[in-house]
Design an enzyme around this catalytic site. Structure first.
Site, PDB file in Angstrom:
ATOM      1  CG  HIS A   1      -1.753  -0.720   1.909  1.00 53.50           C
ATOM      2  ND1 HIS A   1      -3.008  -1.686   0.733  1.00 53.50           N
ATOM      3  CD2 HIS A   1      -1.766  -2.104   2.223  1.00 53.50           C
ATOM      4  CE1 HIS A   1      -4.172  -2.401   1.096  1.00 53.50           C
ATOM      5  NE2 HIS A   1      -2.889  -2.963   2.339  1.00 53.50           N
ATOM      6  CG  ASP A   2       1.314   2.461   4.050  1.00 52.78           C
ATOM      7  OD1 ASP A   2       0.329   2.742   3.340  1.00 52.78           O
ATOM      8  OD2 ASP A   2       1.890   2.222   5.097  1.00 52.78           O
TER       9      ASP A   2
END
Ligand code: BDR
Ligand code: CA
Length: 313
Positions: A243-244
């Protein structure tokens, strides 16, 4: 020669936060990381600030790490040990960091930095609940128009939720903070689950990381192995969503991503859909667009970029 872009990474590491931080620290020509600000999220603040310092130390770079808010603006903290493990960074044992916490509160660091720097010089990169950013905006409204851009991981439209059926974790943990940020008027780029669930690791890539033969490669492979177990069981997917790192990859190579400039509102009232990002993807309202909401990523290009940069550490 263009100057590197100045960024502050606000984070709750988290294995995917860790990869994002390493990606930024491996790209000094493009990104100058002014500081990491830790927030409570995946695990409590005592662990996120500790993990952030371990990650900086692993990178061999020198960046200050500040501790920020230990709870959401108005709610009890919700954590995600079921995904990230007891430490938040399970998968590999890293030495206790020698790097001390930088003195002062993360929110003061954000405020002071934005006041000191010229308007439009600093980009904020939140990778966790938006508590620190919202608190800074609440306490120092003068800094809001000075922020160049906020590129954040949070929310979902087509993928709906991962912590509840309706909400993504970062927004769910502190919806009041998210509302402040989404209504702030700062240009927003949002990496929702819609895109991050397309940024799935592959076995070949994890082995490539391990094969780098560096401490960074070993850590990235071990972290991915750890949280991949959870994601493959939950989604039945091939790998785990990083995600990040999408946030940092966007800063480095925006052309890898595509999305729509739309209105996004945060649900703060309903018990059933608390923390939902109500995204007007189909433009069915007259509400003014406030975010570039990303929907797609060139997965091969994304992992090529990660390999290229992480192999420099
Ligand atoms: C987000 O929540 C955390 O578990 C991850 O680090 C990421 O920031 C995904 O919903
Ligand atoms: Ca995170």
């Amino acid at each position: 020669m263009t100057h590197p872009r100045k960024i502050i990474i606000d984070t709750d590491p988290g294995q995917d936060d860790a990869v994002a931080i390493l990606l930024a620290l491996s790209s000094p020509d493009e990104l100058e990381v002014l500081g990491l600000t830790a927030v409570a999220g995946n695990v409590p603040l005592a662990l996120t600030q500790h993990n952030a310092r371990q990650i900086v130390e692993l990178s061999g770079r020198i960046v200050p790490v500040y501790a920020g808010c230990d709870a959401p603006l108005t709610r009890e903290l919700v954590t995600a040990e079921h995904v990230h493990g007891k430490t938040g960074l399970d998968g590999i044992a890293l030495p206790d960091p020698a790097l001390p916490l930088a003195p002062g509160h993360a929110v003061d660091f954000i405020i002071d930095t934005l006041r000191r720097e010229p308007s439009g010089a600093v980009t904020l990169c939140p990778l966790g609940p938006l508590t620190n950013i919202a608190e800074a905006f609440r306490r120092a409204p003068d800094i809001v128009p000075k922020v160049a851009e906020i590129v954040l991981m949070g929310g979902a439209y087509f993928e709906v939720g991962n912590i509840t059926p309706a909400a993504e974790f970062n927004i769910y943990v502190d919806p009041e903070a998210a509302e402040i940020v989404f209504k702030s008027g700062v240009p927003l780029v949002v990496m929702p689950l819609d895109v991050t669930h397309k940024a799935l690791t592959s076995r070949a890539w994890v082995e490539e990381m391990r094969g780098l033969g560096t401490r960074t490669g070993q850590a990235v492979a071990s972290w991915t192995d750890f949280f991949e177990r959870f994601d493959t069981a939950k989604y039945g997917s091939e790998g785990a969503p990083l995600h990040d790192p999408c946030v940092i990859a966007y800063l480095l190579e925006p052309g890898l991503f595509s999305g729509r400039h739309i209105n996004v509102e945060i649900e703060t009232k309903s018990e059933l859909t608390l923390g939902m990002t109500v995204a007007d993807w189909w433009r069915v309202t007259e509400r003014a667009p406030n975010a570039l909401f990303i929907g797609n990523v060139d997965r091969d290009g994304f992992y090529r970029l990660l390999t290229d940069r992480l192999s420099r550490l």
